[in-house]
Design a protein around this motif. Sequence first.
Motif, PDB file in Angstrom:
ATOM      1  N   PRO A  28      70.741  78.872 -17.291  1.00 40.71           N
ATOM      2  CA  PRO A  28      70.961  78.072 -18.495  1.00 40.71           C
ATOM      3  C   PRO A  28      70.473  76.658 -18.332  1.00 40.71           C
ATOM      4  CG  PRO A  28      73.014  78.392 -17.284  1.00 40.71           C
ATOM      5  CD  PRO A  28      71.987  79.223 -16.616  1.00 40.71           C
ATOM      6  N   PRO A  29      69.525  76.199 -19.171  1.00 34.29           N
ATOM      7  CA  PRO A  29      69.031  74.828 -19.096  1.00 34.29           C
ATOM      8  C   PRO A  29      69.845  73.923 -19.998  1.00 34.29           C
ATOM      9  CG  PRO A  29      67.726  76.059 -20.616  1.00 34.29           C
ATOM     10  CD  PRO A  29      68.796  76.995 -20.106  1.00 34.29           C
ATOM     11  N   LEU A  94      58.812  76.535 -27.585  1.00 32.14           N
ATOM     12  CA  LEU A  94      58.965  76.560 -26.135  1.00 32.14           C
ATOM     13  C   LEU A  94      59.848  77.720 -25.693  1.00 32.14           C
ATOM     14  CD1 LEU A  94      59.481  72.779 -25.235  1.00 32.14           C
ATOM     15  CD2 LEU A  94      57.350  74.089 -25.395  1.00 32.14           C
ATOM     16  N   PHE A  95      59.492  78.293 -24.558  1.00 33.81           N
ATOM     17  CA  PHE A  95      60.257  79.369 -23.945  1.00 33.81           C
ATOM     18  C   PHE A  95      60.638  78.897 -22.536  1.00 33.81           C
ATOM     19  CE2 PHE A  95      60.362  84.311 -23.805  1.00 33.81           C
ATOM     20  CZ  PHE A  95      61.649  84.260 -23.285  1.00 33.81           C
ATOM     21  N   PRO A  96      61.840  78.354 -22.330  1.00 31.99           N
ATOM     22  CA  PRO A  96      62.250  77.922 -20.986  1.00 31.99           C
ATOM     23  C   PRO A  96      62.497  79.138 -20.095  1.00 31.99           C
ATOM     24  CG  PRO A  96      63.582  76.875 -22.712  1.00 31.99           C
ATOM     25  CD  PRO A  96      62.851  78.012 -23.344  1.00 31.99           C
ATOM     26  N   LEU A  97      61.931  79.112 -18.896  1.00 34.63           N
ATOM     27  CA  LEU A  97      62.063  80.215 -17.943  1.00 34.63           C
ATOM     28  C   LEU A  97      62.202  79.654 -16.524  1.00 34.63           C
ATOM     29  CD1 LEU A  97      59.293  82.661 -19.251  1.00 34.63           C
ATOM     30  CD2 LEU A  97      61.759  83.091 -19.291  1.00 34.63           C
ATOM     31  N   PRO A  98      62.831  80.404 -15.620  1.00 38.12           N
ATOM     32  CA  PRO A  98      62.969  79.937 -14.234  1.00 38.12           C
ATOM     33  C   PRO A  98      61.733  80.249 -13.394  1.00 38.12           C
ATOM     34  CG  PRO A  98      64.110  82.004 -14.483  1.00 38.12           C
ATOM     35  CD  PRO A  98      63.579  81.664 -15.845  1.00 38.12           C
ATOM     36  N   LEU A  99      60.555  80.010 -13.946  1.00 34.74           N
ATOM     37  CA  LEU A  99      59.295  80.233 -13.240  1.00 34.74           C
ATOM     38  C   LEU A  99      58.263  79.272 -13.801  1.00 34.74           C
ATOM     39  CD1 LEU A  99      57.350  81.888 -15.441  1.00 34.74           C
ATOM     40  CD2 LEU A  99      58.887  83.748 -14.828  1.00 34.74           C
ATOM     41  N   VAL A 100      57.154  79.157 -13.103  1.00 31.59           N
ATOM     42  CA  VAL A 100      56.087  78.230 -13.486  1.00 31.59           C
ATOM     43  C   VAL A 100      54.829  79.039 -13.801  1.00 31.59           C
ATOM     44  CG1 VAL A 100      54.654  76.279 -12.772  1.00 31.59           C
ATOM     45  CG2 VAL A 100      57.050  76.402 -12.049  1.00 31.59           C
ATOM     46  N   LEU A 101      54.284  78.829 -14.987  1.00 23.89           N
ATOM     47  CA  LEU A 101      53.034  79.467 -15.394  1.00 23.89           C
ATOM     48  C   LEU A 101      51.890  78.470 -15.194  1.00 23.89           C
ATOM     49  CD1 LEU A 101      51.476  81.825 -16.773  1.00 23.89           C
ATOM     50  CD2 LEU A 101      51.981  80.711 -18.966  1.00 23.89           C
ATOM     51  N   VAL A 132      55.414  77.839 -22.120  1.00 25.24           N
ATOM     52  CA  VAL A 132      56.288  78.283 -21.038  1.00 25.24           C
ATOM     53  C   VAL A 132      56.625  77.052 -20.207  1.00 25.24           C
ATOM     54  CG1 VAL A 132      56.491  79.698 -18.964  1.00 25.24           C
ATOM     55  CG2 VAL A 132      55.291  80.582 -20.981  1.00 25.24           C
ATOM     56  N   ILE A 133      57.911  76.769 -20.064  1.00 26.27           N
ATOM     57  CA  ILE A 133      58.326  75.555 -19.374  1.00 26.27           C
ATOM     58  C   ILE A 133      59.433  75.876 -18.390  1.00 26.27           C
ATOM     59  CG2 ILE A 133      60.027  74.841 -21.130  1.00 26.27           C
ATOM     60  CD1 ILE A 133      58.775  71.958 -20.755  1.00 26.27           C
ATOM     61  N   TYR A 134      59.338  75.319 -17.194  1.00 30.67           N
ATOM     62  CA  TYR A 134      60.270  75.649 -16.112  1.00 30.67           C
ATOM     63  C   TYR A 134      61.637  75.022 -16.348  1.00 30.67           C
ATOM     64  CZ  TYR A 134      62.433  75.681 -11.489  1.00 30.67           C
ATOM     65  OH  TYR A 134      63.307  75.850 -10.454  1.00 30.67           O
ATOM     66  N   THR A 135      62.680  75.772 -16.049  1.00 32.80           N
ATOM     67  CA  THR A 135      64.044  75.271 -16.142  1.00 32.80           C
ATOM     68  C   THR A 135      64.866  75.863 -15.005  1.00 32.80           C
ATOM     69  OG1 THR A 135      66.003  75.071 -17.562  1.00 32.80           O
ATOM     70  CG2 THR A 135      64.805  77.128 -17.685  1.00 32.80           C
ATOM     71  N   LEU A 183      63.687  76.610 -29.538  1.00 36.22           N
ATOM     72  CA  LEU A 183      63.247  75.253 -29.229  1.00 36.22           C
ATOM     73  C   LEU A 183      61.795  75.038 -29.649  1.00 36.22           C
ATOM     74  CD1 LEU A 183      64.135  72.594 -27.855  1.00 36.22           C
ATOM     75  CD2 LEU A 183      63.300  73.551 -25.692  1.00 36.22           C
ATOM     76  N   VAL A 184      61.567  73.961 -30.412  1.00 36.40           N
ATOM     77  CA  VAL A 184      60.218  73.545 -30.796  1.00 36.40           C
ATOM     78  C   VAL A 184      60.061  72.082 -30.411  1.00 36.40           C
ATOM     79  CG1 VAL A 184      58.574  73.217 -32.679  1.00 36.40           C
ATOM     80  CG2 VAL A 184      60.103  75.194 -32.698  1.00 36.40           C
ATOM     81  N   ALA A 185      58.961  71.753 -29.753  1.00 37.70           N
ATOM     82  CA  ALA A 185      58.749  70.390 -29.278  1.00 37.70           C
ATOM     83  C   ALA A 185      57.394  69.871 -29.731  1.00 37.70           C
ATOM     84  CB  ALA A 185      58.844  70.332 -27.759  1.00 37.70           C
ATOM     85  N   GLN A 186      57.275  68.570 -29.752  1.00 33.78           N
ATOM     86  CA  GLN A 186      55.976  67.930 -29.953  1.00 33.78           C
ATOM     87  C   GLN A 186      55.393  67.659 -28.572  1.00 33.78           C
ATOM     88  OE1 GLN A 186      55.971  64.654 -32.634  1.00 33.78           O
ATOM     89  NE2 GLN A 186      53.901  63.991 -32.123  1.00 33.78           N
TER      90      GLN A 186
END
Length: 298
Positions: A28-29, A94-101, A132-135, A183-186
Amino acid sequence: MAFAQLVSYSSSSPSPSLSPKPTLAPAPPVAAAPTASCYYSFSSSSSSKALAPPPLRRRRRRGSPGPARCSASSSPEWRHAGSPSSDDAVELPLFPLPLVLFPGAILPLQIFEFRYRIMMHTLLQTDLRFGVIYTDSVSGITSVGCVGEIVKHERLVDDRFFLICKGQERFRVTGIVRNKPYLVAQVTWLEDRPSADGADDLESLAGEVEAYMKDVIRISNRLSGKPEKEVPDLRRNLFPTPFSFFVGSTFEGAPREQQALLELEDTATRLKREKETLRNTLNYLTAASAVKDVFPSS
């Protein structure tokens, strides 16, 4: 001290399939992380032809030229005609995931959480790209991620999705647009700055990194009891920048180190850091191999 845990490499690896292999569960981020299961692997060039979606929505800055069209490409030169400018401001789900693309890497995903199924329905009808963003549970969501483009998908009868995504451009989050239903970000785009080292120096550095990778793979195979065989060409004609992303994508088991590599904006600095990590790993494996030779039963 970070050690590289390399993805097993095969020059004859088959194309990624849509068969589910869920192994990870996002932590959970800050904004609640998705509960989609996922697994991932690397391929520097997707065997599937990338789809060509419409451009992302962009907000034009005052005094700036019209935004460039964001084009998916498997070309080894990540910056090319038609690529988005680093000055473009875009809205990106955005899709937060516990990995780095990384750019060029392949990411299979299984989507089953309701809000992310909503996201997929939207993307499949419009853009096909998301961030894809790491969390993790310690630092929460990071500010730098990589665009994942859907190149294959399968929708199941229970409305779950199996996806094959390919890493494209890197981005930096500059603001949150909304949190619901997802989640949507600029964001703005990240590109490596021109290196102070010349092209010849970068090529030489990339060659050194490849040599260390081959040694690490060779000794790892020996320690695991695999038969000795020549390690194939790892660069496959990649330029130094995409090759540095490939190397970073192989450092499984060290997502924070991968995130640090992703955020760097200088190819030489990234390759030097990867070289140091591989050298440390090689020293460790060499010592372990020597101990095994002396004490075979240990």
